[in-house]
Design a protein around this motif. Sequence first.
Motif, PDB file in Angstrom:
ATOM      1  N   GLN A   1     -54.495  42.442 111.783  1.00  0.00           N
ATOM      2  CA  GLN A   1     -55.735  41.907 112.346  1.00  0.00           C
ATOM      3  C   GLN A   1     -56.811  42.975 112.365  1.00  0.00           C
ATOM      4  O   GLN A   1     -56.520  44.168 112.412  1.00  0.00           O
ATOM      5  CB  GLN A   1     -55.498  41.356 113.742  1.00  0.00           C
ATOM      6  CG  GLN A   1     -54.649  40.099 113.721  1.00  0.00           C
ATOM      7  CD  GLN A   1     -54.401  39.554 115.105  1.00  0.00           C
ATOM      8  OE1 GLN A   1     -54.608  40.236 116.092  1.00  0.00           O
ATOM      9  NE2 GLN A   1     -53.934  38.323 115.169  1.00  0.00           N
ATOM     10  N   LYS A   2     -58.050  42.549 112.353  1.00  0.00           N
ATOM     11  CA  LYS A   2     -59.188  43.413 112.096  1.00  0.00           C
ATOM     12  C   LYS A   2     -59.302  44.626 113.028  1.00  0.00           C
ATOM     13  O   LYS A   2     -59.324  45.737 112.542  1.00  0.00           O
ATOM     14  CB  LYS A   2     -60.473  42.574 112.132  1.00  0.00           C
ATOM     15  CG  LYS A   2     -61.594  43.191 111.360  1.00  0.00           C
ATOM     16  CD  LYS A   2     -61.227  43.385 109.910  1.00  0.00           C
ATOM     17  CE  LYS A   2     -62.443  43.677 109.084  1.00  0.00           C
ATOM     18  NZ  LYS A   2     -62.163  44.351 107.870  1.00  0.00           N
ATOM     19  N   PRO A   3     -59.387  44.514 114.339  1.00  0.00           N
ATOM     20  CA  PRO A   3     -59.626  45.743 115.124  1.00  0.00           C
ATOM     21  C   PRO A   3     -58.496  46.757 115.010  1.00  0.00           C
ATOM     22  O   PRO A   3     -58.725  47.952 114.899  1.00  0.00           O
ATOM     23  CB  PRO A   3     -59.768  45.260 116.563  1.00  0.00           C
ATOM     24  CG  PRO A   3     -59.840  43.791 116.511  1.00  0.00           C
ATOM     25  CD  PRO A   3     -59.369  43.341 115.168  1.00  0.00           C
ATOM     26  N   VAL A   4     -57.272  46.265 114.999  1.00  0.00           N
ATOM     27  CA  VAL A   4     -56.120  47.170 114.938  1.00  0.00           C
ATOM     28  C   VAL A   4     -56.015  47.818 113.561  1.00  0.00           C
ATOM     29  O   VAL A   4     -55.823  49.024 113.442  1.00  0.00           O
ATOM     30  CB  VAL A   4     -54.817  46.415 115.292  1.00  0.00           C
ATOM     31  CG1 VAL A   4     -53.621  47.328 115.182  1.00  0.00           C
ATOM     32  CG2 VAL A   4     -54.898  45.830 116.683  1.00  0.00           C
ATOM     33  N   SER A   5     -56.185  47.032 112.507  1.00  0.00           N
ATOM     34  CA  SER A   5     -56.042  47.585 111.159  1.00  0.00           C
ATOM     35  C   SER A   5     -57.146  48.590 110.854  1.00  0.00           C
ATOM     36  O   SER A   5     -56.894  49.609 110.210  1.00  0.00           O
ATOM     37  CB  SER A   5     -56.040  46.474 110.115  1.00  0.00           C
ATOM     38  OG  SER A   5     -57.291  45.833 110.044  1.00  0.00           O
ATOM     39  N   ASP A   6     -58.365  48.327 111.322  1.00  0.00           N
ATOM     40  CA  ASP A   6     -59.448  49.295 111.110  1.00  0.00           C
ATOM     41  C   ASP A   6     -59.153  50.616 111.813  1.00  0.00           C
ATOM     42  O   ASP A   6     -59.379  51.691 111.268  1.00  0.00           O
ATOM     43  CB  ASP A   6     -60.782  48.739 111.603  1.00  0.00           C
ATOM     44  CG  ASP A   6     -61.296  47.624 110.715  1.00  0.00           C
ATOM     45  OD1 ASP A   6     -60.793  47.480 109.589  1.00  0.00           O
ATOM     46  OD2 ASP A   6     -62.209  46.902 111.164  1.00  0.00           O
ATOM     47  N   TRP A   7     -58.643  50.538 113.038  1.00  0.00           N
ATOM     48  CA  TRP A   7     -58.353  51.748 113.807  1.00  0.00           C
ATOM     49  C   TRP A   7     -57.229  52.540 113.133  1.00  0.00           C
ATOM     50  O   TRP A   7     -57.308  53.757 112.993  1.00  0.00           O
ATOM     51  CB  TRP A   7     -57.959  51.374 115.231  1.00  0.00           C
ATOM     52  CG  TRP A   7     -57.778  52.560 116.105  1.00  0.00           C
ATOM     53  CD1 TRP A   7     -58.740  53.232 116.793  1.00  0.00           C
ATOM     54  CD2 TRP A   7     -56.547  53.231 116.384  1.00  0.00           C
ATOM     55  NE1 TRP A   7     -58.180  54.267 117.471  1.00  0.00           N
ATOM     56  CE2 TRP A   7     -56.850  54.301 117.251  1.00  0.00           C
ATOM     57  CE3 TRP A   7     -55.228  53.043 115.992  1.00  0.00           C
ATOM     58  CZ2 TRP A   7     -55.874  55.164 117.722  1.00  0.00           C
ATOM     59  CZ3 TRP A   7     -54.263  53.906 116.469  1.00  0.00           C
ATOM     60  CH2 TRP A   7     -54.594  54.940 117.322  1.00  0.00           C
ATOM     61  N   ILE A   8     -56.206  51.835 112.683  1.00  0.00           N
ATOM     62  CA  ILE A   8     -55.072  52.521 112.055  1.00  0.00           C
ATOM     63  C   ILE A   8     -55.483  53.137 110.726  1.00  0.00           C
ATOM     64  O   ILE A   8     -55.063  54.230 110.378  1.00  0.00           O
ATOM     65  CB  ILE A   8     -53.876  51.568 111.900  1.00  0.00           C
ATOM     66  CG1 ILE A   8     -53.337  51.210 113.280  1.00  0.00           C
ATOM     67  CG2 ILE A   8     -52.781  52.186 111.069  1.00  0.00           C
ATOM     68  CD1 ILE A   8     -52.224  50.216 113.276  1.00  0.00           C
ATOM     69  N   LYS A   9     -56.322  52.424 109.952  1.00  0.00           N
ATOM     70  CA  LYS A   9     -56.798  52.989 108.687  1.00  0.00           C
ATOM     71  C   LYS A   9     -57.613  54.248 108.922  1.00  0.00           C
ATOM     72  O   LYS A   9     -57.579  55.176 108.123  1.00  0.00           O
ATOM     73  CB  LYS A   9     -57.637  51.962 107.934  1.00  0.00           C
ATOM     74  CG  LYS A   9     -56.828  50.859 107.308  1.00  0.00           C
ATOM     75  CD  LYS A   9     -57.728  49.835 106.665  1.00  0.00           C
ATOM     76  CE  LYS A   9     -56.947  48.631 106.216  1.00  0.00           C
ATOM     77  NZ  LYS A   9     -57.825  47.554 105.734  1.00  0.00           N
ATOM     78  N   GLN A  10     -58.334  54.286 110.027  1.00  0.00           N
ATOM     79  CA  GLN A  10     -59.168  55.447 110.315  1.00  0.00           C
ATOM     80  C   GLN A  10     -58.333  56.635 110.788  1.00  0.00           C
ATOM     81  O   GLN A  10     -58.569  57.763 110.406  1.00  0.00           O
ATOM     82  CB  GLN A  10     -60.206  55.091 111.377  1.00  0.00           C
ATOM     83  CG  GLN A  10     -61.165  56.210 111.692  1.00  0.00           C
ATOM     84  CD  GLN A  10     -62.217  55.773 112.706  1.00  0.00           C
ATOM     85  OE1 GLN A  10     -62.221  54.639 113.170  1.00  0.00           O
ATOM     86  NE2 GLN A  10     -63.094  56.677 113.053  1.00  0.00           N
ATOM     87  N   TYR A  11     -57.318  56.388 111.613  1.00  0.00           N
ATOM     88  CA  TYR A  11     -56.571  57.483 112.234  1.00  0.00           C
ATOM     89  C   TYR A  11     -55.152  57.667 111.718  1.00  0.00           C
ATOM     90  O   TYR A  11     -54.515  58.664 112.000  1.00  0.00           O
ATOM     91  CB  TYR A  11     -56.507  57.287 113.753  1.00  0.00           C
ATOM     92  CG  TYR A  11     -57.845  57.412 114.411  1.00  0.00           C
ATOM     93  CD1 TYR A  11     -58.430  58.653 114.571  1.00  0.00           C
ATOM     94  CD2 TYR A  11     -58.524  56.295 114.863  1.00  0.00           C
ATOM     95  CE1 TYR A  11     -59.668  58.777 115.163  1.00  0.00           C
ATOM     96  CE2 TYR A  11     -59.759  56.409 115.462  1.00  0.00           C
ATOM     97  CZ  TYR A  11     -60.323  57.658 115.615  1.00  0.00           C
ATOM     98  OH  TYR A  11     -61.544  57.767 116.197  1.00  0.00           O
ATOM     99  N   GLY A  12     -54.619  56.712 110.992  1.00  0.00           N
ATOM    100  CA  GLY A  12     -53.216  56.814 110.582  1.00  0.00           C
ATOM    101  C   GLY A  12     -53.033  56.637 109.097  1.00  0.00           C
ATOM    102  O   GLY A  12     -53.972  56.612 108.320  1.00  0.00           O
TER     103      GLY A  12
END
Length: 67
Positions: free
Chosen positions: A35-46
């Motif tokens: 899902q959008k908010p989680v995947s964006d955050w993980i792509k940025q930091y993980g």
Amino acid sequence: MFLSELAPLLKELSQKPVAFMGGFVSGLLGLSLDQKPVSDWIKQYGDYQPPSPPPSPPSDFKSIQIE
């Protein structure tokens, strides 16, 4: 014995603490990693890689029709 089972988790936690904790918390909360908010955050930091689609069947694959 119990500590040896936790060793892989502790190793991942020490190598990438932000990505590990993000995945851990999202798992506890039951959030989907796609899902959008989680995947964006993980792509940025993980180092999250979305799952790849299943491979297509080989060209010599025979289909059977059942009536």
